[in-house]
Design an enzyme around this catalytic site. Structure first.
Site, short mmCIF file in Angstrom:
data_model
loop_
_atom_site.label_atom_id
_atom_site.label_comp_id
_atom_site.label_asym_id
_atom_site.label_seq_id
_atom_site.Cartn_x
_atom_site.Cartn_y
_atom_site.Cartn_z
N GLU A 1 0.83 -1.21 0.00
CA GLU A 1 0.00 0.00 0.00
C GLU A 1 0.86 1.26 0.00
OE1 GLU A 1 -4.17 -1.23 2.01
OE2 GLU A 1 -2.41 -1.62 3.27
N GLU B 1 -3.81 -9.88 3.64
CA GLU B 1 -4.59 -9.59 4.85
C GLU B 1 -5.69 -10.60 5.13
OE1 GLU B 1 -2.79 -5.53 3.96
OE2 GLU B 1 -3.41 -7.31 2.85
#
Length: 250
Positions: free
Chosen positions: A104, A124
Site C-alpha cells: 500500500e 490480509e
C-alpha cells in the site's frame, strides 16, 4: 538506537529509507509517523523536487507491525500518509517482499523501480483483516480488476516480472542497480519545471475514474495556471536558444 526512517538529501531528492530490517521493515506507530512527516517535508520544502522511498535489508516492507497492532492498534501516521495527496512525485525502490501495508505504501508512489527479487502482495485475508490503507482502491487501477481480485481474495503475491507486465512496476533492474536507477529517474524528474511536473501528476491522478469530458474541464484550470506561469516562456525560450532552462516556480 537508530531511527526507523533514515533521511538523506541527494541533490534535490529526499531519500527516505525504511530502517527496521530486524522486523522486516514492518510499520509501527513511530515509523508511520516519520513517513508522514517526511512526505510533508518533501511537499513543503521548495528546494526538494522528488522523493525516493527505499528500504534497508532483504525485505522492502512486510506491512503493519502486527505485534504492536495487537496491543496498540494500527499506525495512524501510515494511514494519514496513504490518504494525503502528495504534491511532488514519489518513487518506490523495492527489493524483496512488499506485502500488506508495504504494498500500500508502494501504491501511493508515482513510479515503482523494482529489483528482480521483489514481490508484491496483499495477504490480509489470511490474517482475518482487510487491506485498509488504500490497497483495495489502488491495486485494481494499477494491475486491472482480474489480477487484483486474484491477489486480494487468495492473498497470494506476484513476482517482479508479473508486476511489471501488469503495469505496477515501471522499471525492473538488478538489485545492485536499484538505488542508482531510482535516483536517475528522480534526477530526471527534478530537471523539469516544478509546476509542470506537479500539474501533470495531479492530472494523471484525476484521469482515473473520470470521463474525458470531465477530465478536459479539469485540465482547463491547469492550462490557465501553466500558461500564466513564467516557466512556460522560459522553457520554450531555452529550447530555441539551446540552453538549459532556469525554472522560476517552485
Amino acid at each position: 538506537m537508530p531511527s526507523p526512517l533514515e533521511i538523506e538529501v541527494v541533490d534535490r531528492c529526499l531519500v527516505m529509507t525504511l530502517n527496521r530490517p530486524e522486523r522486516r521493515n514492518a510499520v509501527n506507530a513511530e515509523l508511520g509517523q516519520l513517513i508522514l512527516e517526511a512526505s510533508e517535508r518533501l511537499d513543503s520544502d521548495p528546494m526538494l523536487r522528488v522523493g525516493v522511498l527505499q528500504a534497508n535489508g532483504s525485505t522492502f516492507c512486510a506491512g503493519m507491525d502486527l505485534k504492536e497492532f495487537s496491543t496498540l492498534g494500527p499506525p495512524r501516521g501510515l494511514f494519514r500518509f496513504v490518504r494525503r495527496q502528495a504534491r511532488k512525485p514519489l518513487i518506490a525502490a523495492v527489493q524483496g517482499p512488499a506485502y500488506a501495508g508495504g504494498l500500500e505504501i508502494v501504491l501511493t508512489c508515482d513510479v515503482v523501480v523494482a529489483s528482480r527479487s521483489a514481490s508484491f502482495g496483499l495477504p490480509e485475508v489470511g490474517r482475518g483483516l482487510i487491506a485498509g490503507a488504500g490497497g483495495l482502491y489502488r491495486l485494481p487501477r494499477k494491475v486491472g480488476e482480474g489480477l487484483a481480485n486474484l491477489m486480494v481474495l487468495t492473498g497470494e503475491p506476484i513476482g517482479a516480472q508479473q508486476a511489471q507486465d501488469a503495469g505496477l512496476v515501471s522499471a525492473l533492474v538488478d538489485e545492485a542497480d536499484l538505488r542508482d536507477r531510482a535516483l536517475e529517474i528522480a534526477h530526471r524528474m527534478a530537471e523539469n519545471s516544478p509546476i509542470a511536473v506537479r500539474s501533470s501528476k495531479r492530472l494523471l491522478e484525476h484521469a482515473q475514474g473520470n470521463t474525458f469530458s470531465e477530465y478536459w474541464d479539469l485540465q482547463r484550470s491547469f492550462m490557465t495556471e501553466i500558461g500564466a506561469a513564467p516557466d512556460a516562456y522560459e522553457g520554450t525560450a531555452a529550447f530555441v536558444e539551446r540552453r538549459q532552462p532556469q525554472w522560476q516556480t517552485d
